[in-house]
Design a protein around this motif. Structure first.
Motif, PDB file in Angstrom:
ATOM      1  N   VAL A   1       9.462  15.917  -1.230  1.00 17.19           N
ATOM      2  CA  VAL A   1       9.704  15.614  -2.642  1.00 17.19           C
ATOM      3  C   VAL A   1       9.544  14.108  -2.818  1.00 17.19           C
ATOM      4  CG1 VAL A   1      11.307  15.792  -4.581  1.00 17.19           C
ATOM      5  CG2 VAL A   1      11.367  17.515  -2.755  1.00 17.19           C
ATOM      6  N   ASP A   2       8.522  13.699  -3.574  1.00 22.80           N
ATOM      7  CA  ASP A   2       8.229  12.276  -3.756  1.00 22.80           C
ATOM      8  C   ASP A   2       8.111  11.933  -5.231  1.00 22.80           C
ATOM      9  OD1 ASP A   2       7.839  11.473  -0.934  1.00 22.80           O
ATOM     10  OD2 ASP A   2       6.133  12.841  -1.024  1.00 22.80           O
ATOM     11  N   LYS A   3       8.434  10.694  -5.558  1.00 21.82           N
ATOM     12  CA  LYS A   3       8.268  10.214  -6.927  1.00 21.82           C
ATOM     13  C   LYS A   3       6.796  10.245  -7.314  1.00 21.82           C
ATOM     14  CE  LYS A   3       9.489   8.270 -10.827  1.00 21.82           C
ATOM     15  NZ  LYS A   3      10.284   9.022 -11.821  1.00 21.82           N
ATOM     16  N   TYR A   4       6.495  10.818  -8.476  1.00 25.23           N
ATOM     17  CA  TYR A   4       5.118  10.840  -8.969  1.00 25.23           C
ATOM     18  C   TYR A   4       4.823   9.532  -9.687  1.00 25.23           C
ATOM     19  CZ  TYR A   4       0.976  12.088 -11.646  1.00 25.23           C
ATOM     20  OH  TYR A   4      -0.282  12.108 -12.191  1.00 25.23           O
ATOM     21  N   LEU A   5       3.762   8.871  -9.269  1.00 30.75           N
ATOM     22  CA  LEU A   5       3.375   7.591  -9.858  1.00 30.75           C
ATOM     23  C   LEU A   5       2.414   7.852 -11.013  1.00 30.75           C
ATOM     24  CD1 LEU A   5       2.780   5.677  -6.501  1.00 30.75           C
ATOM     25  CD2 LEU A   5       4.836   5.624  -7.937  1.00 30.75           C
ATOM     26  N   SER A   6       2.942   7.866 -12.219  1.00 29.24           N
ATOM     27  CA  SER A   6       2.135   8.188 -13.395  1.00 29.24           C
ATOM     28  C   SER A   6       1.073   7.119 -13.636  1.00 29.24           C
ATOM     29  CB  SER A   6       3.030   8.310 -14.630  1.00 29.24           C
ATOM     30  OG  SER A   6       4.015   9.295 -14.436  1.00 29.24           O
ATOM     31  N   ASP A   7      -0.118   7.570 -14.022  1.00 27.22           N
ATOM     32  CA  ASP A   7      -1.220   6.677 -14.402  1.00 27.22           C
ATOM     33  C   ASP A   7      -1.653   5.730 -13.284  1.00 27.22           C
ATOM     34  OD1 ASP A   7      -1.323   7.735 -17.033  1.00 27.22           O
ATOM     35  OD2 ASP A   7       0.369   6.470 -17.594  1.00 27.22           O
ATOM     36  N   ALA A   8      -1.445   6.135 -12.042  1.00 33.95           N
ATOM     37  CA  ALA A   8      -1.916   5.333 -10.912  1.00 33.95           C
ATOM     38  C   ALA A   8      -3.297   5.818 -10.483  1.00 33.95           C
ATOM     39  CB  ALA A   8      -0.938   5.436  -9.747  1.00 33.95           C
ATOM     40  N   ILE A   9      -4.030   4.949  -9.805  1.00 35.29           N
ATOM     41  CA  ILE A   9      -5.290   5.365  -9.201  1.00 35.29           C
ATOM     42  C   ILE A   9      -5.069   5.545  -7.708  1.00 35.29           C
ATOM     43  CG2 ILE A   9      -6.748   4.250 -10.930  1.00 35.29           C
ATOM     44  CD1 ILE A   9      -7.269   2.018  -8.894  1.00 35.29           C
ATOM     45  N   GLU A  10      -5.882   6.402  -7.104  1.00 37.13           N
ATOM     46  CA  GLU A  10      -5.720   6.702  -5.681  1.00 37.13           C
ATOM     47  C   GLU A  10      -6.893   6.132  -4.891  1.00 37.13           C
ATOM     48  OE1 GLU A  10      -4.786  10.562  -2.808  1.00 37.13           O
ATOM     49  OE2 GLU A  10      -4.349  10.616  -4.960  1.00 37.13           O
ATOM     50  N   ILE A  11      -6.577   5.672  -3.699  1.00 39.08           N
ATOM     51  CA  ILE A  11      -7.564   5.070  -2.805  1.00 39.08           C
ATOM     52  C   ILE A  11      -7.539   5.809  -1.470  1.00 39.08           C
ATOM     53  CG2 ILE A  11      -8.218   2.986  -1.537  1.00 39.08           C
ATOM     54  CD1 ILE A  11      -8.604   2.689  -4.530  1.00 39.08           C
ATOM     55  N   ASP A  12      -8.716   6.154  -0.967  1.00 37.75           N
ATOM     56  CA  ASP A  12      -8.867   6.681   0.389  1.00 37.75           C
ATOM     57  C   ASP A  12      -9.501   5.597   1.243  1.00 37.75           C
ATOM     58  OD1 ASP A  12      -8.790   9.560   1.725  1.00 37.75           O
ATOM     59  OD2 ASP A  12      -8.778   9.867  -0.438  1.00 37.75           O
ATOM     60  N   ILE A  13      -9.034   5.455   2.472  1.00 35.42           N
ATOM     61  CA  ILE A  13      -9.644   4.489   3.382  1.00 35.42           C
ATOM     62  C   ILE A  13      -9.782   5.124   4.761  1.00 35.42           C
ATOM     63  CG2 ILE A  13      -7.375   3.439   3.795  1.00 35.42           C
ATOM     64  CD1 ILE A  13      -8.845   0.780   4.337  1.00 35.42           C
ATOM     65  N   ASP A  14     -10.949   4.994   5.343  1.00 34.10           N
ATOM     66  CA  ASP A  14     -11.187   5.440   6.712  1.00 34.10           C
ATOM     67  C   ASP A  14     -11.325   4.211   7.601  1.00 34.10           C
ATOM     68  OD1 ASP A  14     -11.226   8.268   6.357  1.00 34.10           O
ATOM     69  OD2 ASP A  14     -13.210   8.096   5.451  1.00 34.10           O
ATOM     70  N   ALA A  15     -10.659   4.246   8.742  1.00 29.09           N
ATOM     71  CA  ALA A  15     -10.717   3.133   9.688  1.00 29.09           C
ATOM     72  C   ALA A  15     -10.967   3.672  11.089  1.00 29.09           C
ATOM     73  CB  ALA A  15      -9.421   2.330   9.653  1.00 29.09           C
ATOM     74  N   LEU A  16     -11.476   2.804  11.942  1.00 24.14           N
ATOM     75  CA  LEU A  16     -11.798   3.168  13.323  1.00 24.14           C
ATOM     76  C   LEU A  16     -11.128   2.163  14.252  1.00 24.14           C
ATOM     77  CD1 LEU A  16     -13.533   5.157  15.020  1.00 24.14           C
ATOM     78  CD2 LEU A  16     -15.406   3.519  14.824  1.00 24.14           C
ATOM     79  N   ALA A  17     -10.436   2.669  15.268  1.00 19.32           N
ATOM     80  CA  ALA A  17      -9.737   1.802  16.217  1.00 19.32           C
ATOM     81  C   ALA A  17     -10.132   2.163  17.642  1.00 19.32           C
ATOM     82  CB  ALA A  17      -8.226   1.946  16.045  1.00 19.32           C
ATOM     83  N   ASP A  18     -10.131   1.154  18.521  1.00 17.96           N
ATOM     84  CA  ASP A  18     -10.461   1.423  19.923  1.00 17.96           C
ATOM     85  C   ASP A  18      -9.248   1.187  20.821  1.00 17.96           C
ATOM     86  OD1 ASP A  18     -10.271  -1.335  20.380  1.00 17.96           O
ATOM     87  OD2 ASP A  18     -12.441  -1.654  20.367  1.00 17.96           O
ATOM     88  N   LEU A  19      -9.430   1.400  22.116  1.00 13.39           N
ATOM     89  CA  LEU A  19      -8.331   1.288  23.074  1.00 13.39           C
ATOM     90  C   LEU A  19      -7.867  -0.146  23.282  1.00 13.39           C
ATOM     91  CD1 LEU A  19      -9.618   3.815  25.767  1.00 13.39           C
ATOM     92  CD2 LEU A  19      -7.515   4.054  24.429  1.00 13.39           C
TER      93      LEU A  19
END
Length: 204
Positions: free
Chosen positions: A68-86
């Protein structure tokens, strides 16, 4: 890590969910903690709607809690993909801005890469938080994070998933680098330096 998240909690029964909603205020986003793909995710605006959701959409119990989380009205959403090594190196694969407002699951939304309306300061916050998360979680391979940005420019982390996302093929095509292949190679011991992938590529 000083990373902001929307207020929320984990409900193991109906009374838990009602108490969390009362504390953070409606509207709230409710979803099962045990499914993928955004199934059974819903925005609810009252105790009555929350009870109906818990009785008809999911079975809430200690083994299958509900988020159950607070809904952020009128917000935009961002997806980010990242790559990490050892070796602790992290490179941003791509940052995508959703066309629909936050709350529409990424599997059902459209997005643009590069972003179109996000300020440079918000982008730097997102890059910094994603890098810190990848390092703290010890990610080796791909990681996907989702953020929300409010009208006032506040940034909130919604999810951090140490795995490949459905967005990876699209990002790979946009930036001209096969991220899934790179992830397999770094998991087998290669470094991002070995792969000559050491900085974010922003398509134009």
């Amino acid at each position: 890590l000083q990373i902001e998240q929307p207020k929320g909690g984990i409900a193991k029964c109906e009374s838990d969910a009602l108490a969390i909603a009362a504390d953070i205020g409606y509207p709230v986003v409710v979803r099962p903690s045990y499914v993928l793909g955004g199934r059974a995710m819903e925005i609810v605006y009252s105790d009555e709607k929350l009870i109906t959701y818990l009785e008809t959409a999911v079975e809430v119990d200690p083994e299958r809690p509900v988020l159950v989380d607070k809904y952020l009205s009128d917000a935009i959403e961002i997806d980010i993909d990242a790559l990490a090594d050892l070796h602790g190196n992290v490179v941003i694969g791509g940052i995508m801005e959703h066309i629909e407002q936050a709350g529409v699951h990424s599997g059902d939304s459209a997005c643009t890469i590069p972003t179109r309306t996000v300020s440079s300061s918000c982008l730097e916050t997102i890059r910094s938080w994603t890098t810190k998360l990848a390092k703290r979680l010890g990610v080796c391979g791909l990681m996907n994070c989702q953020y929300a940005i409010t009208n006032s420019g506040e940034v909130f982390l919604l999810e951090a998933n140490p795995r490949a996302s459905r967005t990876v093929p699209f990002v790979s095509k946009a930036i001209g680098h096969p991220l899934a292949k790179y992830a397999a190679l770094v998991m087998s011991g290669k470094s991002l330096h070995d792969l000559k992938f050491t900085k974010e590529v922003i398509p134009r």
